[in-house]
Write an enzyme that holds these catalytic residues in place. Structure first.
Site, PDB file in Angstrom:
ATOM      1  N   THR A   1      75.987   2.849 -22.748  1.00 40.16           N
ATOM      2  CA  THR A   1      77.361   2.842 -23.258  1.00 40.16           C
ATOM      3  C   THR A   1      78.330   2.120 -22.313  1.00 40.16           C
ATOM      4  O   THR A   1      78.209   2.217 -21.092  1.00 40.16           O
ATOM      5  CB  THR A   1      77.827   4.304 -23.433  1.00 40.16           C
ATOM      6  OG1 THR A   1      76.873   4.979 -24.249  1.00 40.16           O
ATOM      7  CG2 THR A   1      79.202   4.393 -24.068  1.00 40.16           C
TER       8      THR A   1
ATOM      9  N   SER B   1      78.840   3.520 -30.065  1.00 39.09           N
ATOM     10  CA  SER B   1      77.997   3.435 -31.273  1.00 39.09           C
ATOM     11  C   SER B   1      77.509   2.003 -31.457  1.00 39.09           C
ATOM     12  O   SER B   1      76.359   1.765 -31.803  1.00 39.09           O
ATOM     13  CB  SER B   1      78.809   3.847 -32.500  1.00 39.09           C
ATOM     14  OG  SER B   1      79.325   5.147 -32.331  1.00 39.09           O
TER      15      SER B   1
ATOM     16  N   ARG C   1      80.730  46.179 -29.805  1.00 36.10           N
ATOM     17  CA  ARG C   1      82.174  46.206 -30.065  1.00 36.10           C
ATOM     18  C   ARG C   1      82.488  47.138 -31.244  1.00 36.10           C
ATOM     19  O   ARG C   1      81.904  47.002 -32.325  1.00 36.10           O
ATOM     20  CB  ARG C   1      82.654  44.794 -30.391  1.00 36.10           C
ATOM     21  CG  ARG C   1      84.104  44.709 -30.809  1.00 36.10           C
ATOM     22  CD  ARG C   1      85.034  45.014 -29.658  1.00 36.10           C
ATOM     23  NE  ARG C   1      86.441  44.816 -29.999  1.00 36.10           N
ATOM     24  CZ  ARG C   1      87.435  45.120 -29.177  1.00 36.10           C
ATOM     25  NH1 ARG C   1      87.188  45.632 -27.981  1.00 36.10           N
ATOM     26  NH2 ARG C   1      88.679  44.909 -29.548  1.00 36.10           N
TER      27      ARG C   1
ATOM     28  N   GLY D   1      89.308  38.000 -29.904  1.00 32.27           N
ATOM     29  CA  GLY D   1      90.100  37.500 -28.770  1.00 32.27           C
ATOM     30  C   GLY D   1      89.248  37.280 -27.532  1.00 32.27           C
ATOM     31  O   GLY D   1      89.515  36.368 -26.732  1.00 32.27           O
TER      32      GLY D   1
ATOM     33  N   GLU E   1      73.955  10.445 -27.491  1.00 32.10           N
ATOM     34  CA  GLU E   1      72.735   9.810 -28.041  1.00 32.10           C
ATOM     35  C   GLU E   1      72.895   9.482 -29.527  1.00 32.10           C
ATOM     36  O   GLU E   1      71.955   9.587 -30.308  1.00 32.10           O
ATOM     37  CB  GLU E   1      71.491  10.656 -27.762  1.00 32.10           C
ATOM     38  CG  GLU E   1      71.212  10.736 -26.268  1.00 32.10           C
ATOM     39  CD  GLU E   1      69.817  11.162 -25.913  1.00 32.10           C
ATOM     40  OE1 GLU E   1      68.890  10.858 -26.659  1.00 32.10           O
ATOM     41  OE2 GLU E   1      69.662  11.802 -24.859  1.00 32.10           O
TER      42      GLU E   1
ATOM     43  N   THR F   1      76.331   9.532 -32.489  1.00 30.95           N
ATOM     44  CA  THR F   1      77.150  10.538 -33.170  1.00 30.95           C
ATOM     45  C   THR F   1      76.488  10.960 -34.490  1.00 30.95           C
ATOM     46  O   THR F   1      75.555  10.300 -34.963  1.00 30.95           O
ATOM     47  CB  THR F   1      78.542   9.953 -33.495  1.00 30.95           C
ATOM     48  OG1 THR F   1      78.349   8.846 -34.391  1.00 30.95           O
ATOM     49  CG2 THR F   1      79.267   9.485 -32.250  1.00 30.95           C
ATOM     50  N   SER F   2      77.025  12.020 -35.089  1.00 35.92           N
ATOM     51  CA  SER F   2      76.494  12.459 -36.389  1.00 35.92           C
ATOM     52  C   SER F   2      76.617  11.338 -37.429  1.00 35.92           C
ATOM     53  O   SER F   2      75.731  11.158 -38.270  1.00 35.92           O
ATOM     54  CB  SER F   2      77.270  13.684 -36.885  1.00 35.92           C
ATOM     55  OG  SER F   2      76.908  14.810 -36.129  1.00 35.92           O
ATOM     56  N   GLU F   3      77.712  10.580 -37.336  1.00 36.30           N
ATOM     57  CA  GLU F   3      77.889   9.488 -38.303  1.00 36.30           C
ATOM     58  C   GLU F   3      76.774   8.451 -38.136  1.00 36.30           C
ATOM     59  O   GLU F   3      76.236   7.943 -39.120  1.00 36.30           O
ATOM     60  CB  GLU F   3      79.271   8.817 -38.090  1.00 36.30           C
ATOM     61  CG  GLU F   3      80.475   9.672 -38.491  1.00 36.30           C
ATOM     62  CD  GLU F   3      80.828  10.763 -37.468  1.00 36.30           C
ATOM     63  OE1 GLU F   3      80.269  10.759 -36.355  1.00 36.30           O
ATOM     64  OE2 GLU F   3      81.665  11.627 -37.788  1.00 36.30           O
TER      65      GLU F   3
HETATM   66  C1  LIG Z   1      78.989  14.020 -21.672  1.00 39.12           C
HETATM   67  C2  LIG Z   1      78.504  12.689 -22.137  1.00 39.12           C
HETATM   68  C3  LIG Z   1      77.328  12.165 -21.611  1.00 39.12           C
HETATM   69  C4  LIG Z   1      76.874  10.911 -21.999  1.00 39.12           C
HETATM   70  N1  LIG Z   1      75.765  10.371 -21.385  1.00 39.12           N
HETATM   71  C5  LIG Z   1      75.430   9.084 -21.636  1.00 39.12           C
HETATM   72  C6  LIG Z   1      74.393   8.452 -20.893  1.00 39.12           C
HETATM   73  O1  LIG Z   1      73.753   9.061 -20.037  1.00 39.12           O
HETATM   74  N2  LIG Z   1      74.140   7.149 -21.131  1.00 39.12           N
HETATM   75  C7  LIG Z   1      74.817   6.428 -22.068  1.00 39.12           C
HETATM   76  O2  LIG Z   1      74.532   5.247 -22.228  1.00 39.12           O
HETATM   77  N3  LIG Z   1      75.813   6.999 -22.801  1.00 39.12           N
HETATM   78  C8  LIG Z   1      76.133   8.298 -22.599  1.00 39.12           C
HETATM   79  N4  LIG Z   1      77.153   8.894 -23.312  1.00 39.12           N
HETATM   80  C9  LIG Z   1      77.889   8.108 -24.304  1.00 39.12           C
HETATM   81  C10 LIG Z   1      77.624   8.504 -25.752  1.00 39.12           C
HETATM   82  O3  LIG Z   1      76.312   8.165 -26.130  1.00 39.12           O
HETATM   83  C11 LIG Z   1      78.697   7.830 -26.613  1.00 39.12           C
HETATM   84  O4  LIG Z   1      79.936   8.482 -26.317  1.00 39.12           O
HETATM   85  C12 LIG Z   1      78.405   7.900 -28.084  1.00 39.12           C
HETATM   86  O5  LIG Z   1      77.312   7.090 -28.406  1.00 39.12           O
HETATM   87  C13 LIG Z   1      79.606   7.485 -28.940  1.00 39.12           C
HETATM   88  O6  LIG Z   1      80.148   6.283 -28.515  1.00 39.12           O
HETATM   89  P1  LIG Z   1      81.742   6.149 -28.268  1.00 39.12           P
HETATM   90  O7  LIG Z   1      82.126   7.252 -27.405  1.00 39.12           O
HETATM   91  O8  LIG Z   1      82.033   4.773 -27.825  1.00 39.12           O
HETATM   92  O9  LIG Z   1      82.378   6.364 -29.693  1.00 39.12           O
HETATM   93  P2  LIG Z   1      82.652   5.232 -30.800  1.00 39.12           P
HETATM   94  O10 LIG Z   1      81.438   4.432 -31.000  1.00 39.12           O
HETATM   95  O11 LIG Z   1      83.907   4.538 -30.443  1.00 39.12           O
HETATM   96  O12 LIG Z   1      82.909   6.120 -32.080  1.00 39.12           O
HETATM   97  C14 LIG Z   1      84.171   6.701 -32.409  1.00 39.12           C
HETATM   98  C15 LIG Z   1      84.034   7.320 -33.800  1.00 39.12           C
HETATM   99  O13 LIG Z   1      83.745   6.299 -34.773  1.00 39.12           O
HETATM  100  C16 LIG Z   1      82.560   6.616 -35.473  1.00 39.12           C
HETATM  101  N5  LIG Z   1      81.826   5.387 -35.804  1.00 39.12           N
HETATM  102  C17 LIG Z   1      81.536   4.347 -35.002  1.00 39.12           C
HETATM  103  N6  LIG Z   1      80.808   3.441 -35.657  1.00 39.12           N
HETATM  104  C18 LIG Z   1      80.637   3.904 -36.930  1.00 39.12           C
HETATM  105  C19 LIG Z   1      79.968   3.413 -38.090  1.00 39.12           C
HETATM  106  N7  LIG Z   1      79.316   2.272 -38.090  1.00 39.12           N
HETATM  107  N8  LIG Z   1      79.997   4.202 -39.213  1.00 39.12           N
HETATM  108  C20 LIG Z   1      80.650   5.383 -39.209  1.00 39.12           C
HETATM  109  N9  LIG Z   1      81.291   5.888 -38.137  1.00 39.12           N
HETATM  110  C21 LIG Z   1      81.290   5.158 -37.010  1.00 39.12           C
HETATM  111  C22 LIG Z   1      81.763   7.488 -34.514  1.00 39.12           C
HETATM  112  O14 LIG Z   1      80.798   8.275 -35.197  1.00 39.12           O
HETATM  113  C23 LIG Z   1      82.864   8.309 -33.892  1.00 39.12           C
HETATM  114  O15 LIG Z   1      83.204   9.382 -34.744  1.00 39.12           O
HETATM  115  C24 LIG Z   1      77.596  10.168 -22.979  1.00 39.12           C
HETATM  116  C25 LIG Z   1      78.760  10.708 -23.540  1.00 39.12           C
HETATM  117  C26 LIG Z   1      79.223  11.939 -23.121  1.00 39.12           C
HETATM  118  C27 LIG Z   1      80.515  12.466 -23.710  1.00 39.12           C
END
Ligand SMILES: Cc1cc2nc3c(=O)[nH]c(=O)nc-3n(C[C@H](O)[C@H](O)[C@H](O)COP(=O)(O)OP(=O)(O)OC[C@H]3O[C@@H](n4cnc5c(N)ncnc54)[C@H](O)[C@@H]3O)c2cc1C
Length: 380
Positions: free
Chosen positions: A126, A132, A268, A340, A363, A365-367
């Site tokens: 990333t 994504s 509780r 609470g 790894e 997002t759900s999308e």
């Molecule tokens: C605690 C933590 C640990 C992590 N560890 C690692 C790691 O070790 N190595 C690494 O490489 N990364 C790591 N990540 C990164 C993680 O994999 C990314 O945050 C994730 O893949 C989402 O990318 P983004 O944050 O850029 O969101 P974006 O890609 O900007 O997405 C923003 C929103 O848009 C939606 N979206 C984007 N594209 C589409 C599409 N085509 N269709 C529909 N919806 C879409 C997404 O689902 C999301 O809701 C980590 C993240 C966190 C928070």
């Protein structure tokens, strides 16, 4: 079809659970509050084989199956999802990439110390402007004689600060698009690679997350991991396996939250009886127990198929999507059952609620999981 765990798997679950209860549970709150990555836990994790779970014994690992891996991650996440996330990133991303695509020499040199827990691994895909859309990365690697020079920055890298070996993806041929991305092994201390900002996170606070910066970082050509131009394709294969780990983490977290809710409901009292007598509470418990079992089965099925050498793009994404979303519901219900007391730090409910959100993001997002699943369905 046999749904029973083997004797070895039952024993494995017992020993990881006992370890998590004694070595992790007492510190969960403190590590969360101080955002402390528990480096002191590393030798203990290593002694149990938890830092080389699926690495073959020939490379210093425990040589366990994907199904065993799920059991380990689940049991760690049941107690502390942050520790489970770190163990999953070390094993399921960094080490897995080396195991799947490294040369024999690279496995001996880099995978062995990772599997033995002598070094900590990170995996940097990333970037700040590409998550994504990982293929849109900007970090470059330029060949200069027998070296590669890396420039750019990575975001959200688990173990970006504490990692000793970071597998990093970079563009080696911009014109070739996704076929112009390659993977590299970079060691801590290499001039030009520095950790950037440490993220101050909502949850998973004991897992180290930071930027990794590359400025004229020169590495040897022997540190190219896999074939040049295959980095992106290989990354997708690593994620197919990695997502099974996040599914297992979600199942374990949901199980922990469910047990906390169950325990609280039994003690509780309201209106002269324990709240476990109220049907509204019982239904939450029943629904969560059922959803967790369904998520566990999806996760184990993906692991089972992986153990039989099957490509599991569809099954991994289904398991990750479903397990993470039901885990969010389980953590939410856990807070609700606590009333609470679910809102304050004296009980574990609020931490599960904060930690769980990562499971629908990391790894993929759900999308993105839905996109992967739909593509698989439509291409059949
Ligand atoms: C605690 C933590 C640990 C992590 N560890 C690692 C790691 O070790 N190595 C690494 O490489 N990364 C790591 N990540 C990164 C993680 O994999 C990314 O945050 C994730 O893949 C989402 O990318 P983004 O944050 O850029 O969101 P974006 O890609 O900007 O997405 C923003 C929103 O848009 C939606 N979206 C984007 N594209 C589409 C599409 N085509 N269709 C529909 N919806 C879409 C997404 O689902 C999301 O809701 C980590 C993240 C966190 C928070």
């Amino acid at each position: 079809m046999d749904f029973r765990p083997t004797e070895e798997q039952a024993l494995l679950r017992q020993s990881v659970r006992a370890f998590a209860e004694t070595e992790i549970r007492p510190h969960v709150r403190e590590w969360d509050e101080t955002q402390h990555f528990p480096i002191e836990l590393v030798p203990k994790l290593a002694a149990l084989g938890l830092l080389g779970i699926q690495a073959p014994e020939a490379y210093g690992g425990a040589g366990m199956s994907a199904l065993d891996y799920c059991v380990c991650i689940e049991e760690l996440a049941r107690v502390d999802p942050s520790v489970a996330l770190s163990v999953a990133a070390h094993n399921g991303l960094c080490s897995a990439h080396l195991l799947m695509f490294g040369t024999e020499e690279q496995k001996q040199m880099y995978l062995r110390p990772l599997a033995r827990g002598e070094k900590i691994g990170g995996w940097a895909l990333t970037e700040s402007s590409s998550g994504s859309d990982a293929g849109g990365m900007r970090t470059t690697a330029v060949r200069e004689g027998a070296c590669w020079t890396l420039n750019g920055s990575k975001a959200f890298t688990t173990h970006g600060r504490v990692g000793d070996i970071i597998v990093t993806m970079a563009v080696t041929d911009r014109a070739a698009g996704r076929k112009g991305i390659s993977a590299f092994i970079v060691e801590k201390g290499t001039p030009g690679m520095t950790p950037g900002k440490k993220e101050d996170k909502l949850g998973m606070r004991a897992s180290d997350t930071s930027e990794v910066l590359f400025e004229h970082c020169r590495i040897s050509s022997s540190q190219l991991l896999g074939d040049e131009g295959q980095g992106f394709v290989n990354t997708m294969q690593v994620l197919d396996a990695g997502r099974i780990g996040i599914a297992a983490l979600s199942v374990g977290l949901a199980q922990g939250a469910h047990e906390a809710a169950l325990g609280y409901a039994l003690q509780r009292k309201a209106f002269g009886k324990t709240i476990s007598h109220f049907q509204a509470i019982q239904w939450k418990l029943a629904d969560n127990a059922t959803r967790i079992e369904a998520a566990r089965l999806l996760t184990y099925r993906a692991a089972y198929l992986k153990d039989r050498g099957r490509r599991t793009t569809l099954e991994s994404s289904m398991a990750k999507l479903y397990a993470s979303e039901i885990a969010v519901k389980a953590a939410d219900d856990c807070v609700q059952v606590h009333g609470g007391y679910g809102f304050v730090k004296d009980y574990p409910a609020e931490k599960y609620f904060r930690d769980v959100k990562l499971t629908t993001i990391g790894e993929g997002t759900s999308e993105i999981q839905r996109l992967v699943i739909a593509r698989q369905l439509l291409s059949q």
